[in-house]
Design a protein around this motif. Structure first.
Motif, PDB file in Angstrom:
ATOM      1  N   LYS A  14       0.825  -1.209   0.000  1.00  0.00           N
ATOM      2  CA  LYS A  14       0.000   0.000   0.000  1.00  0.00           C
ATOM      3  C   LYS A  14       0.859   1.260   0.000  1.00  0.00           C
ATOM      4  O   LYS A  14       1.934   1.295   0.600  1.00  0.00           O
ATOM      5  CB  LYS A  14      -0.883  -0.047   1.254  1.00  0.00           C
ATOM      6  CG  LYS A  14      -1.798   1.114   1.435  1.00  0.00           C
ATOM      7  CD  LYS A  14      -2.588   0.954   2.728  1.00  0.00           C
ATOM      8  CE  LYS A  14      -3.376   2.207   3.008  1.00  0.00           C
ATOM      9  NZ  LYS A  14      -4.152   2.100   4.236  1.00  0.00           N
ATOM     10  N   MET A  15       0.356   2.312  -0.650  1.00  0.00           N
ATOM     11  CA  MET A  15       1.053   3.596  -0.682  1.00  0.00           C
ATOM     12  C   MET A  15       1.152   4.171   0.734  1.00  0.00           C
ATOM     13  O   MET A  15       0.271   3.962   1.561  1.00  0.00           O
ATOM     14  CB  MET A  15       0.281   4.618  -1.528  1.00  0.00           C
ATOM     15  CG  MET A  15       0.271   4.354  -2.989  1.00  0.00           C
ATOM     16  SD  MET A  15       1.852   4.670  -3.744  1.00  0.00           S
ATOM     17  CE  MET A  15       1.602   3.747  -5.257  1.00  0.00           C
ATOM     18  N   PRO A  16       2.199   4.941   1.014  1.00  0.00           N
ATOM     19  CA  PRO A  16       2.322   5.610   2.313  1.00  0.00           C
ATOM     20  C   PRO A  16       1.138   6.551   2.559  1.00  0.00           C
ATOM     21  O   PRO A  16       0.602   7.163   1.634  1.00  0.00           O
ATOM     22  CB  PRO A  16       3.623   6.407   2.188  1.00  0.00           C
ATOM     23  CG  PRO A  16       4.389   5.729   1.113  1.00  0.00           C
ATOM     24  CD  PRO A  16       3.357   5.187   0.160  1.00  0.00           C
ATOM     25  N   GLN A  17       0.766   6.664   3.812  1.00  0.00           N
ATOM     26  CA  GLN A  17      -0.410   7.464   4.181  1.00  0.00           C
ATOM     27  C   GLN A  17      -0.284   8.913   3.734  1.00  0.00           C
ATOM     28  O   GLN A  17      -1.273   9.531   3.350  1.00  0.00           O
ATOM     29  CB  GLN A  17      -0.672   7.373   5.689  1.00  0.00           C
ATOM     30  CG  GLN A  17      -2.039   7.870   6.087  1.00  0.00           C
ATOM     31  CD  GLN A  17      -3.166   7.088   5.430  1.00  0.00           C
ATOM     32  OE1 GLN A  17      -3.179   5.861   5.426  1.00  0.00           O
ATOM     33  NE2 GLN A  17      -4.135   7.804   4.846  1.00  0.00           N
ATOM     34  N   GLU A  18       0.908   9.494   3.789  1.00  0.00           N
ATOM     35  CA  GLU A  18       1.094  10.879   3.348  1.00  0.00           C
ATOM     36  C   GLU A  18       0.586  11.068   1.917  1.00  0.00           C
ATOM     37  O   GLU A  18      -0.122  12.036   1.616  1.00  0.00           O
ATOM     38  CB  GLU A  18       2.566  11.286   3.418  1.00  0.00           C
ATOM     39  CG  GLU A  18       2.816  12.692   2.865  1.00  0.00           C
ATOM     40  CD  GLU A  18       4.292  13.035   2.669  1.00  0.00           C
ATOM     41  OE1 GLU A  18       4.556  14.211   2.355  1.00  0.00           O
ATOM     42  OE2 GLU A  18       5.165  12.165   2.821  1.00  0.00           O
ATOM     43  N   LEU A  19       0.930  10.147   1.035  1.00  0.00           N
ATOM     44  CA  LEU A  19       0.488  10.241  -0.359  1.00  0.00           C
ATOM     45  C   LEU A  19      -1.007  10.018  -0.479  1.00  0.00           C
ATOM     46  O   LEU A  19      -1.691  10.726  -1.227  1.00  0.00           O
ATOM     47  CB  LEU A  19       1.246   9.242  -1.230  1.00  0.00           C
ATOM     48  CG  LEU A  19       2.767   9.402  -1.274  1.00  0.00           C
ATOM     49  CD1 LEU A  19       3.384   8.339  -2.157  1.00  0.00           C
ATOM     50  CD2 LEU A  19       3.163  10.792  -1.714  1.00  0.00           C
ATOM     51  N   LEU A  20      -1.522   9.049   0.256  1.00  0.00           N
ATOM     52  CA  LEU A  20      -2.968   8.777   0.202  1.00  0.00           C
ATOM     53  C   LEU A  20      -3.769   9.972   0.707  1.00  0.00           C
ATOM     54  O   LEU A  20      -4.832  10.285   0.161  1.00  0.00           O
ATOM     55  CB  LEU A  20      -3.297   7.517   0.996  1.00  0.00           C
ATOM     56  CG  LEU A  20      -2.685   6.225   0.448  1.00  0.00           C
ATOM     57  CD1 LEU A  20      -3.036   5.046   1.359  1.00  0.00           C
ATOM     58  CD2 LEU A  20      -3.112   5.957  -0.983  1.00  0.00           C
ATOM     59  N   ASP A  21      -3.262  10.672   1.724  1.00  0.00           N
ATOM     60  CA  ASP A  21      -3.957  11.860   2.238  1.00  0.00           C
ATOM     61  C   ASP A  21      -4.001  12.966   1.184  1.00  0.00           C
ATOM     62  O   ASP A  21      -5.021  13.636   1.018  1.00  0.00           O
ATOM     63  CB  ASP A  21      -3.280  12.372   3.508  1.00  0.00           C
ATOM     64  CG  ASP A  21      -3.512  11.460   4.701  1.00  0.00           C
ATOM     65  OD1 ASP A  21      -4.418  10.596   4.648  1.00  0.00           O
ATOM     66  OD2 ASP A  21      -2.760  11.594   5.690  1.00  0.00           O
ATOM     67  N   ILE A  22      -2.906  13.163   0.455  1.00  0.00           N
ATOM     68  CA  ILE A  22      -2.876  14.172  -0.611  1.00  0.00           C
ATOM     69  C   ILE A  22      -3.851  13.788  -1.719  1.00  0.00           C
ATOM     70  O   ILE A  22      -4.604  14.620  -2.228  1.00  0.00           O
ATOM     71  CB  ILE A  22      -1.445  14.343  -1.168  1.00  0.00           C
ATOM     72  CG1 ILE A  22      -0.535  14.949  -0.095  1.00  0.00           C
ATOM     73  CG2 ILE A  22      -1.445  15.201  -2.429  1.00  0.00           C
ATOM     74  CD1 ILE A  22       0.944  14.918  -0.430  1.00  0.00           C
ATOM     75  N   ILE A  23      -3.866  12.517  -2.071  1.00  0.00           N
ATOM     76  CA  ILE A  23      -4.767  12.016  -3.116  1.00  0.00           C
ATOM     77  C   ILE A  23      -6.226  12.219  -2.715  1.00  0.00           C
ATOM     78  O   ILE A  23      -7.052  12.622  -3.526  1.00  0.00           O
ATOM     79  CB  ILE A  23      -4.460  10.537  -3.413  1.00  0.00           C
ATOM     80  CG1 ILE A  23      -3.109  10.431  -4.150  1.00  0.00           C
ATOM     81  CG2 ILE A  23      -5.576   9.869  -4.201  1.00  0.00           C
ATOM     82  CD1 ILE A  23      -2.529   9.034  -4.190  1.00  0.00           C
ATOM     83  N   LYS A  24      -6.546  11.950  -1.456  1.00  0.00           N
ATOM     84  CA  LYS A  24      -7.924  12.108  -0.966  1.00  0.00           C
ATOM     85  C   LYS A  24      -8.414  13.546  -1.080  1.00  0.00           C
ATOM     86  O   LYS A  24      -9.590  13.796  -1.300  1.00  0.00           O
ATOM     87  CB  LYS A  24      -8.020  11.657   0.494  1.00  0.00           C
ATOM     88  CG  LYS A  24      -8.019  10.173   0.677  1.00  0.00           C
ATOM     89  CD  LYS A  24      -8.046   9.807   2.155  1.00  0.00           C
ATOM     90  CE  LYS A  24      -7.862   8.318   2.307  1.00  0.00           C
ATOM     91  NZ  LYS A  24      -7.742   7.896   3.708  1.00  0.00           N
ATOM     92  N   GLU A  25      -7.508  14.502  -0.910  1.00  0.00           N
ATOM     93  CA  GLU A  25      -7.866  15.922  -0.963  1.00  0.00           C
ATOM     94  C   GLU A  25      -8.071  16.429  -2.388  1.00  0.00           C
ATOM     95  O   GLU A  25      -8.733  17.442  -2.595  1.00  0.00           O
ATOM     96  CB  GLU A  25      -6.790  16.760  -0.270  1.00  0.00           C
ATOM     97  CG  GLU A  25      -6.715  16.548   1.229  1.00  0.00           C
ATOM     98  CD  GLU A  25      -7.985  16.962   1.941  1.00  0.00           C
ATOM     99  OE1 GLU A  25      -8.521  18.052   1.627  1.00  0.00           O
ATOM    100  OE2 GLU A  25      -8.460  16.196   2.794  1.00  0.00           O
ATOM    101  N   ALA A  26      -7.505  15.739  -3.361  1.00  0.00           N
ATOM    102  CA  ALA A  26      -7.588  16.178  -4.755  1.00  0.00           C
ATOM    103  C   ALA A  26      -8.913  15.758  -5.387  1.00  0.00           C
ATOM    104  O   ALA A  26      -9.549  14.795  -4.957  1.00  0.00           O
ATOM    105  CB  ALA A  26      -6.425  15.585  -5.548  1.00  0.00           C
ATOM    106  N   ASP A  27      -9.292  16.484  -6.427  1.00  0.00           N
ATOM    107  CA  ASP A  27     -10.493  16.120  -7.187  1.00  0.00           C
ATOM    108  C   ASP A  27     -10.234  14.915  -8.092  1.00  0.00           C
ATOM    109  O   ASP A  27     -11.159  14.186  -8.455  1.00  0.00           O
ATOM    110  CB  ASP A  27     -10.940  17.302  -8.057  1.00  0.00           C
ATOM    111  CG  ASP A  27     -11.285  18.516  -7.217  1.00  0.00           C
ATOM    112  OD1 ASP A  27     -12.095  18.374  -6.272  1.00  0.00           O
ATOM    113  OD2 ASP A  27     -10.734  19.602  -7.481  1.00  0.00           O
ATOM    114  N   LEU A  28      -8.973  14.742  -8.466  1.00  0.00           N
ATOM    115  CA  LEU A  28      -8.574  13.685  -9.393  1.00  0.00           C
ATOM    116  C   LEU A  28      -7.136  13.307  -9.077  1.00  0.00           C
ATOM    117  O   LEU A  28      -6.328  14.167  -8.718  1.00  0.00           O
ATOM    118  CB  LEU A  28      -8.678  14.205 -10.834  1.00  0.00           C
ATOM    119  CG  LEU A  28      -8.097  13.373 -11.969  1.00  0.00           C
ATOM    120  CD1 LEU A  28      -8.891  12.088 -12.166  1.00  0.00           C
ATOM    121  CD2 LEU A  28      -8.082  14.177 -13.256  1.00  0.00           C
TER     122      LEU A  28
END
Length: 172
Positions: A14-28
């Motif tokens: 799984k991707m590191p949480q830092e990256l997943l948090d940034i992804i969650k905030e983005a529209d795409l």
């Protein structure tokens, strides 16, 4: 529209949480290849509101069967293309011609593990690698697309390893 852009994550988990948090905030979220495994891909897919992804040369066979080699989409009136690497590599001239062939004004690509922003008649963007950079800090990119205009920022991440060459140069 805010777009999180990654490439060359090269993870078997799984991707590191830092990256997943940034992804969650983005529209795409856009990933320009080399997840490596389906587990890494699925973690991004589950976190993203919407995901556009292509396979890279190091992806496993399951991902190569699932993902396209290239993709294109429209965001706020801007046509954006995604590929891991072009037929003749990733040099700027090749990528510019590939963008023109694809009919896009922005081309996102990966493979080189270091960030590139090149703006001529098209915008070429390599976000670098947030995990395993080469001759760069660990990075990804954020695009903001509004009313047909694109703003790009390279974002340093803390999840990746510092390139040994950069670490050596900074220690001198």
């Amino acid at each position: 529209m805010k777009i999180a852009v990654l490439a060359d994550t090269h993870l078997r988990v799984k991707m590191p949480q830092e990256l997943l948090d940034i992804i969650k905030e983005a529209d795409l979220a856009v990933h320009a290849g080399d997840f490596i495994t389906s587990e890494a891909y699925e973690s991004v897919k589950e976190s993203a509101k919407r995901l556009v992804a292509v396979y890279g040369n190091s992806d496993d066979e399951a991902l190569k069967a699932t993902l396209p080699e290239s993709a294109s989409f429209e965001a706020e009136g801007v046509r954006i293309g995604v590929i891991h690497k072009g037929r003749h590599g990733t040099d700027i001239t090749n990528m510019r011609y590939l963008a023109l062939e694809m009919g896009v004004s922005v081309l996102i690509y990966g493979h080189i593990h270091s960030p590139v922003i090149d703006q001529t008649d098209v915008l070429l963007l390599c976000p670098g690698s947030p995990i395993f950079p080469r001759m760069a800090d660990p990075t990804m990119a954020m695009l903001e697309v509004r009313d047909g205009h694109v703003k790009v920022d390279i974002v340093k991440t803390s999840t990746g390893q510092m390139c040994r060459s950069i670490g050596y140069a900074r220690s001198r």
